[in-house]
Design a protein around this motif. Structure first.
Motif, PDB file in Angstrom:
ATOM      1  N   GLY A 178       0.826  -1.203   0.000  1.00 50.54           N
ATOM      2  CA  GLY A 178       0.000   0.000   0.000  1.00 50.54           C
ATOM      3  C   GLY A 178       0.857   1.249   0.000  1.00 50.54           C
ATOM      4  O   GLY A 178       0.571   2.229  -0.706  1.00 50.54           O
ATOM      5  N   ALA A 179       1.930   1.230   0.806  1.00 54.02           N
ATOM      6  CA  ALA A 179       2.832   2.375   0.851  1.00 54.02           C
ATOM      7  C   ALA A 179       3.518   2.591  -0.489  1.00 54.02           C
ATOM      8  O   ALA A 179       3.620   3.723  -0.988  1.00 54.02           O
ATOM      9  CB  ALA A 179       3.880   2.156   1.948  1.00 54.02           C
ATOM     10  N   LEU A 180       3.994   1.504  -1.099  1.00 54.78           N
ATOM     11  CA  LEU A 180       4.685   1.619  -2.392  1.00 54.78           C
ATOM     12  C   LEU A 180       3.748   2.140  -3.487  1.00 54.78           C
ATOM     13  O   LEU A 180       4.109   3.035  -4.264  1.00 54.78           O
ATOM     14  CB  LEU A 180       5.260   0.259  -2.796  1.00 54.78           C
ATOM     15  CG  LEU A 180       6.435  -0.259  -1.971  1.00 54.78           C
ATOM     16  CD1 LEU A 180       6.727  -1.713  -2.306  1.00 54.78           C
ATOM     17  CD2 LEU A 180       7.681   0.601  -2.211  1.00 54.78           C
ATOM     18  N   VAL A 181       2.539   1.567  -3.545  1.00 52.40           N
ATOM     19  CA  VAL A 181       1.585   1.986  -4.569  1.00 52.40           C
ATOM     20  C   VAL A 181       1.152   3.432  -4.336  1.00 52.40           C
ATOM     21  O   VAL A 181       1.091   4.244  -5.271  1.00 52.40           O
ATOM     22  CB  VAL A 181       0.369   1.044  -4.599  1.00 52.40           C
ATOM     23  CG1 VAL A 181      -0.707   1.559  -5.550  1.00 52.40           C
ATOM     24  CG2 VAL A 181       0.802  -0.359  -4.994  1.00 52.40           C
ATOM     25  N   ALA A 182       0.859   3.760  -3.066  1.00 48.24           N
ATOM     26  CA  ALA A 182       0.423   5.123  -2.754  1.00 48.24           C
ATOM     27  C   ALA A 182       1.522   6.143  -3.036  1.00 48.24           C
ATOM     28  O   ALA A 182       1.240   7.247  -3.511  1.00 48.24           O
ATOM     29  CB  ALA A 182      -0.012   5.210  -1.292  1.00 48.24           C
ATOM     30  N   ALA A 183       2.772   5.775  -2.748  1.00 51.83           N
ATOM     31  CA  ALA A 183       3.882   6.695  -2.997  1.00 51.83           C
ATOM     32  C   ALA A 183       4.004   7.035  -4.480  1.00 51.83           C
ATOM     33  O   ALA A 183       4.495   8.110  -4.843  1.00 51.83           O
ATOM     34  CB  ALA A 183       5.188   6.086  -2.491  1.00 51.83           C
ATOM     35  N   TRP A 184       3.544   6.140  -5.346  1.00 51.31           N
ATOM     36  CA  TRP A 184       3.579   6.390  -6.788  1.00 51.31           C
ATOM     37  C   TRP A 184       2.277   7.012  -7.291  1.00 51.31           C
ATOM     38  O   TRP A 184       2.272   7.985  -8.037  1.00 51.31           O
ATOM     39  CB  TRP A 184       3.851   5.083  -7.532  1.00 51.31           C
ATOM     40  CG  TRP A 184       3.775   5.227  -9.020  1.00 51.31           C
ATOM     41  CD1 TRP A 184       4.585   5.966  -9.832  1.00 51.31           C
ATOM     42  CD2 TRP A 184       2.784   4.634  -9.874  1.00 51.31           C
ATOM     43  NE1 TRP A 184       4.179   5.856 -11.137  1.00 51.31           N
ATOM     44  CE2 TRP A 184       3.078   5.038 -11.197  1.00 51.31           C
ATOM     45  CE3 TRP A 184       1.707   3.779  -9.645  1.00 51.31           C
ATOM     46  CZ2 TRP A 184       2.313   4.634 -12.286  1.00 51.31           C
ATOM     47  CZ3 TRP A 184       0.948   3.370 -10.728  1.00 51.31           C
ATOM     48  CH2 TRP A 184       1.258   3.807 -12.035  1.00 51.31           C
ATOM     49  N   VAL A 185       1.118   6.442  -6.846  1.00 53.43           N
ATOM     50  CA  VAL A 185      -0.173   6.855  -7.394  1.00 53.43           C
ATOM     51  C   VAL A 185      -0.607   8.231  -6.892  1.00 53.43           C
ATOM     52  O   VAL A 185      -1.100   9.061  -7.667  1.00 53.43           O
ATOM     53  CB  VAL A 185      -1.259   5.807  -7.069  1.00 53.43           C
ATOM     54  CG1 VAL A 185      -2.646   6.332  -7.431  1.00 53.43           C
ATOM     55  CG2 VAL A 185      -0.978   4.517  -7.811  1.00 53.43           C
ATOM     56  N   VAL A 186      -0.448   8.502  -5.581  1.00 52.73           N
ATOM     57  CA  VAL A 186      -0.966   9.758  -5.028  1.00 52.73           C
ATOM     58  C   VAL A 186      -0.327  10.982  -5.700  1.00 52.73           C
ATOM     59  O   VAL A 186      -1.045  11.883  -6.147  1.00 52.73           O
ATOM     60  CB  VAL A 186      -0.800   9.792  -3.495  1.00 52.73           C
ATOM     61  CG1 VAL A 186      -1.154  11.167  -2.945  1.00 52.73           C
ATOM     62  CG2 VAL A 186      -1.682   8.722  -2.849  1.00 52.73           C
ATOM     63  N   PRO A 187       1.020  11.071  -5.811  1.00 52.83           N
ATOM     64  CA  PRO A 187       1.570  12.241  -6.508  1.00 52.83           C
ATOM     65  C   PRO A 187       1.182  12.302  -7.981  1.00 52.83           C
ATOM     66  O   PRO A 187       1.021  13.382  -8.555  1.00 52.83           O
ATOM     67  CB  PRO A 187       3.086  12.069  -6.347  1.00 52.83           C
ATOM     68  CG  PRO A 187       3.251  11.157  -5.181  1.00 52.83           C
ATOM     69  CD  PRO A 187       2.077  10.236  -5.232  1.00 52.83           C
ATOM     70  N   ALA A 188       1.021  11.121  -8.620  1.00 59.21           N
ATOM     71  CA  ALA A 188       0.770  11.104 -10.060  1.00 59.21           C
ATOM     72  C   ALA A 188      -0.695  11.291 -10.417  1.00 59.21           C
ATOM     73  O   ALA A 188      -1.021  11.952 -11.415  1.00 59.21           O
ATOM     74  CB  ALA A 188       1.272   9.784 -10.652  1.00 59.21           C
ATOM     75  N   ALA A 189      -1.607  10.709  -9.634  1.00 52.83           N
ATOM     76  CA  ALA A 189      -3.013  10.703 -10.024  1.00 52.83           C
ATOM     77  C   ALA A 189      -3.954  11.215  -8.948  1.00 52.83           C
ATOM     78  O   ALA A 189      -5.147  11.388  -9.203  1.00 52.83           O
ATOM     79  CB  ALA A 189      -3.434   9.286 -10.425  1.00 52.83           C
TER      80      ALA A 189
END
Length: 477
Positions: A178-189
């Motif tokens: 969740g941390a890895l995905v959120a670290a990528w998705v939240v800033p991008a989308a």
């Protein structure tokens, strides 16, 4: 196999070999097989996504603060309202699971969590967001302790720690992924896309209902012996097919095989029901001790991980992506600690694991405070090392707590442990927020967290009861 356990079994004589003790003895002779792994995998995937949902709020918070102009108090409410829901959900689900069955509660909770994740994407202000996070907390807090009770009940005593904790690894793995995905998705989308992704696993509720059988231990304990016999026979047939040969004969029931376990319950213990039973006889001390370990471990865990992204961003001036990346490193280190504990817990024992892990975490956090926490690199190194300890201790609680209580109140005992951990999860971020806002240095935060970890280590070392490699019915009659 049907998992509908809401109806009473048809009247008739009890099937031979289906007493509570006999069901336990039949489980004890089952070799580890593809059936165990399949059930562990299905329930594990459910728990994985509940953990995934739980941590997203810490990674959404920096964006929410900017989008909705949140104050520090608002931010603290966002971090903690889900935990308040988890506390209530844990208490409610234990009673429901001990009355209506483990599998049904697990399935309903994961379905509700997915639906709420979808609803969160439509929020445009703080108030509805907080209400929905509370509801999601009810579902997550309800599923996790009941799943822990269920996995313990389908496992034999030999190397139970390794089997259960390899399942429980899915929770910190969910936090880490969740941390890895959120670290990528939240800033991008953006944060809404993240919660939309988290809604998809709600569909797993159907898989749980269709593929996971109810606990035979629970069915037998409720007097539903015909159902217990049918489910137990089905499990034995699948294990026999998976291992390619006949099963060994059942062991003798625990009360006959282990008379030293005047582990026979006292009349008062047998008569006690509900919450009162957790504080009757031998269970009173167990409840208080395990509650203290739950509280201190999760106070430290969430005191650290909930605020790290904001501390990196506000205290050290890191950009959002870097702040989330640094926080993710700490979660990955915690996952490694969980794996280490899973591989050693049957050899070292539960009590020693708690004492060593919490003691080491305390020493590392206090060292960080003594060094002054002057740079983000310093915070990254020392909190990550500490996370190996407090993540490892906390995952062991999901093994230890179900061992401390008998079947009639096992899910309730787990849910009360889950509720106490929610108190730690709520108060940890709140008090970190208070100390962080009031102090001149972030080092004061780590002094407080280190002191709490010391308390947990001392309680575990001096008062915890060892349960490694003992049958559940011997430990908790």
């Amino acid at each position: 196999m049907s998992t509908d356990t809401s109806k009473d079994a048809a009247p008739g004589p009890p099937p031979a070999g289906t007493t509570r003790a006999a069901v336990a003895a039949r489980f004890e002779r089952l070799p580890l097989s593809r059936w165990h792994v399949t059930v562990r995998l299905i329930v594990g995937v459910v728990t994985f996504f509940e953990a995934f949902d739980q941590l997203l709020i810490a990674y959404a918070l920096p964006e929410l603060r900017d989008e909705w102009h949140l104050t520090t108090g608002d931010a603290t409410a966002v971090l903690t309202v889900g935990s308040v829901g988890m506390l209530a959900g844990a208490l409610l689900s234990g009673r429901l699971a001990d009355r209506y069955g483990r599998v049904k509660v697990i399935a309903y909770c994961v379905a509700a969590s997915g639906l709420v994740s979808l609803a969160l994407t439509a929020c445009t202000s703080l108030t509805p967001f907080l209400a929905l996070r509370f509801l999601q907390g009810l579902a997550i807090g309800g599923e996790v302790p009941v799943a822990a009770a269920f996995i313990s009940e389908i496992t034999r005593s030999f190397k139970r720690g390794r089997f259960v904790l390899l399942y429980e690894l899915v929770f910190p793995a969910g936090l880490t992924i969740g941390a890895l995905v959120a670290a990528w998705v939240v800033p991008a989308a953006g944060w809404r896309v993240m919660f939309a992704i988290a809604a998809v696993p709600g569909l797993l509720a159907f898989l749980v209902q269709r593929r996971v059988p109810e606990s035979p231990r629970w069915l037998a304990d409720r007097g539903r012996l015909a159902e217990a016999e049918a489910v137990m026979a089905g499990i034995e047939a699948k294990v026999s097919a998976a291992t390619g040969g006949p099963l060994p004969p059942p062991l003798r029931p625990a009360p006959e095989a282990a008379p030293e376990a005047a582990a026979a319950a006292t009349p008062a213990e047998r008569a006690a029901n509900g919450i009162r039973g957790l504080f009757t006889g031998r269970y009173r001390r167990r409840t208080l001790v395990v509650g203290a370990i739950w509280f201190t471990g999760y106070f430290v865990n969430y005191g650290v991980t909930s605020w790290l992204p904001s501390i990196y961003k506000d205290e050290y001036g890191l950009g959002l992506s870097d702040a989330l990346l640094y926080s993710t490193v700490t979660s990955v280190a915690g996952l490694l600690g969980c794996l280490l504990v899973a591989l050693t817990v049957d050899v070292m024992g539960r009590r020693r694991i708690f004492a060593i892990c919490l003691g080491a975490s305390a020493a590392l956090l206090l060292t960080l405070a003594a060094l002054g926490a002057h740079s983000p690199a310093q915070v990254l190194i020392w909190t990550s090392l500490s996370a190996v300890g407090f993540f490892g201790s906390n995952i062991c609680l999901y093994l230890y707590t179900p061992e401390l209580y008998p079947t009639r109140m096992r899910a309730l005992g787990c849910s009360v442990g889950g509720a106490v951990n929610r108190l730690g999860v709520i108060l940890g971020p709140i008090l970190v927020g208070v100390v962080y806002a009031a102090g001149d240095s972030v080092a004061a935060v780590f002094v407080m967290l280190g002191a709490v970890a010391v308390i947990g280590a001392v309680v575990a070392a001096t008062l915890a009861e060892e349960t490694a490699n003992r049958p559940l019915e011997e430990i908790s009659p």
